[in-house]
Every structure is written in C-alpha cells, then in structure tokens.
Motif scaffolding. Structure first.
Motif, mmCIF file in Angstrom:
data_model
loop_
_atom_site.group_PDB
_atom_site.id
_atom_site.type_symbol
_atom_site.label_atom_id
_atom_site.label_comp_id
_atom_site.label_asym_id
_atom_site.label_seq_id
_atom_site.Cartn_x
_atom_site.Cartn_y
_atom_site.Cartn_z
ATOM 1 N N GLU A 196 43.780 32.664 41.058
ATOM 2 C CA GLU A 196 44.001 34.064 40.686
ATOM 3 C C GLU A 196 43.952 34.241 39.177
ATOM 4 O OE1 GLU A 196 46.863 34.929 44.550
ATOM 5 O OE2 GLU A 196 47.722 34.415 42.607
ATOM 6 N N PHE A 197 44.565 33.337 38.453
ATOM 7 C CA PHE A 197 44.548 33.416 36.993
ATOM 8 C C PHE A 197 43.131 33.377 36.446
ATOM 9 C CE2 PHE A 197 44.248 30.828 33.086
ATOM 10 C CZ PHE A 197 44.771 31.745 32.177
ATOM 11 N N ASN A 198 42.297 32.503 36.995
ATOM 12 C CA ASN A 198 40.929 32.392 36.487
ATOM 13 C C ASN A 198 40.121 33.661 36.729
ATOM 14 O OD1 ASN A 198 40.544 29.751 35.197
ATOM 15 N ND2 ASN A 198 41.188 28.945 37.171
ATOM 16 N N LYS A 199 40.366 34.324 37.843
ATOM 17 C CA LYS A 199 39.697 35.607 38.081
ATOM 18 C C LYS A 199 40.269 36.701 37.181
ATOM 19 C CE LYS A 199 38.049 34.852 42.783
ATOM 20 N NZ LYS A 199 36.627 34.860 42.380
ATOM 21 N N VAL A 200 41.568 36.689 36.993
ATOM 22 C CA VAL A 200 42.208 37.702 36.143
ATOM 23 C C VAL A 200 41.704 37.598 34.708
ATOM 24 C CG1 VAL A 200 44.406 38.354 35.080
ATOM 25 C CG2 VAL A 200 44.262 38.032 37.550
ATOM 26 N N ARG A 201 41.651 36.397 34.162
ATOM 27 C CA ARG A 201 41.266 36.237 32.756
ATOM 28 C C ARG A 201 39.774 36.494 32.541
ATOM 29 N NH1 ARG A 201 39.133 30.705 32.330
ATOM 30 N NH2 ARG A 201 38.831 31.035 30.097
ATOM 31 N N SER A 202 38.947 36.234 33.562
ATOM 32 C CA SER A 202 37.507 36.387 33.380
ATOM 33 C C SER A 202 36.960 37.717 33.897
ATOM 34 C CB SER A 202 36.769 35.240 34.075
ATOM 35 O OG SER A 202 36.998 35.270 35.477
ATOM 36 N N GLU A 203 37.662 38.329 34.872
ATOM 37 C CA GLU A 203 37.144 39.548 35.484
ATOM 38 C C GLU A 203 38.009 40.778 35.195
ATOM 39 O OE1 GLU A 203 36.106 38.906 39.613
ATOM 40 O OE2 GLU A 203 35.656 36.796 39.226
ATOM 41 N N CYS A 204 39.319 40.629 35.243
ATOM 42 C CA CYS A 204 40.197 41.766 34.920
ATOM 43 C C CYS A 204 40.331 41.955 33.405
ATOM 44 C CB CYS A 204 41.589 41.558 35.511
ATOM 45 S SG CYS A 204 41.722 41.843 37.278
ATOM 46 N N ARG A 205 40.554 40.849 32.708
ATOM 47 C CA ARG A 205 40.718 40.828 31.243
ATOM 48 C C ARG A 205 41.748 41.859 30.767
ATOM 49 N NH1 ARG A 205 35.317 40.292 32.256
ATOM 50 N NH2 ARG A 205 34.908 42.484 31.912
ATOM 51 N N PRO A 206 42.981 41.791 31.288
ATOM 52 C CA PRO A 206 44.002 42.759 30.885
ATOM 53 C C PRO A 206 44.542 42.455 29.491
ATOM 54 C CG PRO A 206 44.992 41.098 32.260
ATOM 55 C CD PRO A 206 43.504 40.799 32.241
ATOM 56 N N GLN A 207 45.248 43.403 28.923
ATOM 57 C CA GLN A 207 45.901 43.186 27.632
ATOM 58 C C GLN A 207 47.050 42.192 27.771
ATOM 59 O OE1 GLN A 207 44.811 44.310 24.750
ATOM 60 N NE2 GLN A 207 46.443 43.392 23.535
ATOM 61 N N TYR A 208 47.728 42.229 28.934
ATOM 62 C CA TYR A 208 48.886 41.353 29.149
ATOM 63 C C TYR A 208 48.780 40.674 30.508
ATOM 64 C CZ TYR A 208 50.884 44.135 25.350
ATOM 65 O OH TYR A 208 51.096 44.770 24.150
ATOM 66 N N ILE A 209 49.190 39.403 30.552
ATOM 67 C CA ILE A 209 49.332 38.656 31.795
ATOM 68 C C ILE A 209 50.777 38.186 31.878
ATOM 69 C CG2 ILE A 209 48.692 36.597 33.103
ATOM 70 C CD1 ILE A 209 45.929 36.738 31.867
ATOM 71 N N ALA A 210 51.447 38.508 32.984
ATOM 72 C CA ALA A 210 52.828 38.087 33.190
ATOM 73 C C ALA A 210 52.881 37.077 34.328
ATOM 74 C CB ALA A 210 53.706 39.293 33.511
ATOM 75 N N LEU A 211 53.692 36.036 34.150
ATOM 76 C CA LEU A 211 53.853 34.990 35.162
ATOM 77 C C LEU A 211 55.303 34.937 35.610
ATOM 78 C CD1 LEU A 211 51.939 32.046 33.407
ATOM 79 C CD2 LEU A 211 50.991 33.735 34.994
ATOM 80 N N HIS A 212 55.513 34.864 36.924
ATOM 81 C CA HIS A 212 56.853 34.671 37.470
ATOM 82 C C HIS A 212 56.920 33.304 38.129
ATOM 83 C CE1 HIS A 212 60.250 35.781 40.388
ATOM 84 N NE2 HIS A 212 60.771 35.753 39.171
ATOM 85 N N ASP A 213 58.119 32.733 38.195
ATOM 86 C CA ASP A 213 58.314 31.381 38.731
ATOM 87 C C ASP A 213 57.570 30.356 37.886
ATOM 88 O OD1 ASP A 213 59.927 32.157 40.898
ATOM 89 O OD2 ASP A 213 58.183 32.628 42.120
ATOM 90 N N THR A 214 57.757 30.435 36.571
ATOM 91 C CA THR A 214 57.098 29.472 35.690
ATOM 92 C C THR A 214 57.683 28.076 35.894
ATOM 93 O OG1 THR A 214 58.635 30.122 33.930
ATOM 94 C CG2 THR A 214 56.459 31.148 33.931
ATOM 95 N N GLN A 215 56.917 27.102 35.447
ATOM 96 C CA GLN A 215 57.270 25.686 35.577
ATOM 97 C C GLN A 215 57.399 25.278 37.042
ATOM 98 O OE1 GLN A 215 60.687 25.043 33.066
ATOM 99 N NE2 GLN A 215 59.573 25.525 31.196
ATOM 100 N N THR A 216 56.576 25.906 37.884
ATOM 101 C CA THR A 216 56.478 25.519 39.293
ATOM 102 C C THR A 216 55.007 25.258 39.593
ATOM 103 O OG1 THR A 216 56.137 27.775 40.123
ATOM 104 C CG2 THR A 216 58.427 27.015 39.880
#
Length: 272
Positions: A196-216
């Motif tokens: 999902e991240f790879n599609k978001v960064r390459s196709e959505c390209r939002p100003q902000y990306i937020a992650l929940h449940d980090t370090q998992t």
C-alpha cells in the motif's frame, strides 16, 4: 439550489459524489484511535490545515476511530462557500448520492466492519469504500515474514485475509488516479502495508503520509525505507516526540501523558 456548478466555478476540482447508504439501524462508536489520543489529536489538527480537503484512510475498522475526527476536521474548517455537502438523486436513478468538496475516503475489506462503519458515518462527509487496496499476490509472502512474526496472528488471519482479498478487485490505484489526496493514513492489514505504501508514494503522492501501529510488521519496512530515503518524505512528528519535536506544535507540544492513553505507535511524514 444545485450547488455543483457553483462549486466547480469556485474550486479547481468539482465535488466528489458517492452513494449514501440506506438507514438500517443505529450503531455505536467503536474504534481504536479515539478522540483525545496523541495520534487522534495530530490527525485532527493536520486535517484542519488549509489545502487538506481530501483524505484517504486505509483501514476503516468499525469507523469509530480516526475516521469521524478526520471528517469533522475537514467539514468544519473555514471555507468561502457553503455547504460542504449536498444530497441529490444519482443521474442514473441509482439512489441518493452525497456530493462533497471536502471528504474522507475510507477503505475496508471486512464486510461486518464496513457495514457498521457505513451506518455510523452516514451523516458525515465520508465515503466508505468496500474492497481491498492491493492484490493477494502483493501481500507479504510467507517467505518475507520472519518466524517471530508467524505467531498466533499469522496462523489465524494470514490465509483468511489472503482468501478474502482474492474475492475483490483492488481499488487503491483507481482512487489515487481519480482523487487528489492531501493526506493518506495507512492503518490496514498487517500484511499489505508495504504494498500500500508503494502505491501511495508513487500514485497518490499526498502531502502527508500517516502510519499507525509503527514498529510492527505492518510498518517496519516502510519506516526503514523512509529512514534511508529522505528525499521524498521527511519525518514530521512521531509519538515519542510530541513534547519537544521540531513539529510538536501539531499537538500543542505536550507529552504523551497529557493525552488519552493508547499503546500503539504512530508517525507522520511530510512530502519534501
């Protein structure tokens, strides 16, 4: 009045129209990222900023966590026209649609959770999308998952989730193509976060990306990538920096003890 034409003249993007579910029953708020948590506060304040009109949330759950707070943020911000949303019949006679300028698009594949969320969020500027983000083949494969992460959760859910995903056509790429998102929250399946991240960064390209449940398992490859590749996105704020980080003003520069307790880690990244 039909506000659609007026909106189109005032804004470069037309309102986003989506189906309104029929009322079936009253449901209670149920979710993980509650109001008053540090992450809930950060998301609320971030989505309140000018220019963040459309938010994508991956992982609705039952719709009572981050979704209503994001929705109220974009709904209540000052704007030079009113209202934010109008309801009208679909052109094809396919029922009632809601057309909103500022909107949260939230995705959920688990049917009971999606149905609950659709009812709870019915009155908000939220489009609850039932479906998956990526293909089952894009999930983390068993060979990519360490033995440490093949515990009870893996044994209970990995194959179940894979089978469920094979029943749907992925919708993330289509949404990224058709809608310009200012903020994307990745908080979905444990085994799809990296894809999902790879599609978001390459196709959505939002100003902000937020992650929940980090370090998992859901996020650790994303965090490793962002740590090594800071030319695309830079860290804005994370859970353990709310009191004194460079961007701590997003939550009032208060320590974690000042917020409603929540054990999950989180981080927000800003496009460079």
């Amino acid at each position: 009045h039909d506000y659609t034409e007026a909106w189109a003249k005032l804004r470069p993007e037309p309102p986003l129209c989506f189906p309104v579910p029929a009322v079936q029953r009253q449901v209670k708020r149920y979710g993980q990222i509650g109001a008053g948590t540090s992450f809930g506060t950060a998301l609320h304040n971030l989505a309140s900023q000018p220019g963040i009109d459309r938010v994508l949330e991956i992982g609705t759950f039952f719709g009572g966590g981050s979704t209503p707070d994001l929705a109220s943020s974009i709904r209540d911000k000052p704007r030079d026209f009113s209202p934010n949303c109008v309801r009208r019949q679909a052109p094809d006679g396919g029922g009632l649609h809601k057309c909103c300028h500022s909107v949260v698009v939230t995705m959920e594949v688990f049917s009971p959770a999606w149905k609950h969320a659709s009812q709870y969020l019915r009155g908000m500027p939220v489009w609850c999308v039932h479906g998956t983000t990526v293909t089952a083949e894009e999930m983390l494969q068993p060979s990519e998952i360490s033995s440490r992460d093949k515990g009870p959760h893996f044994k209970l859910y990995y194959q179940r989730d894979r089978d469920l995903m094979q029943k749907f056509t992925p919708k993330l790429s289509e949404l990224c193509r058709d809608i310009r998102f200012g903020l994307v929250l990745i908080d979905g399946n444990e085994y799809t976060g990296w894809a999902e991240f790879n599609k978001v960064r390459s196709e959505c390209r939002p100003q902000y990306i937020a992650l929940h449940d980090t370090q998992t398992l859901k996020t650790h490859r994303i965090e490793e990538f962002l740590e090594k590749n800071q030319s695309e996105y830079k860290l804005l704020l994370r859970k353990d920096e709310t009191a004194s980080g460079a961007s701590c003003g997003l939550v009032g520069c208060k320590g974690e003890a000042s917020f409603v307790p929540n054990s999950a880690g989180w981080a927000i990244y800003e496009k460079v």
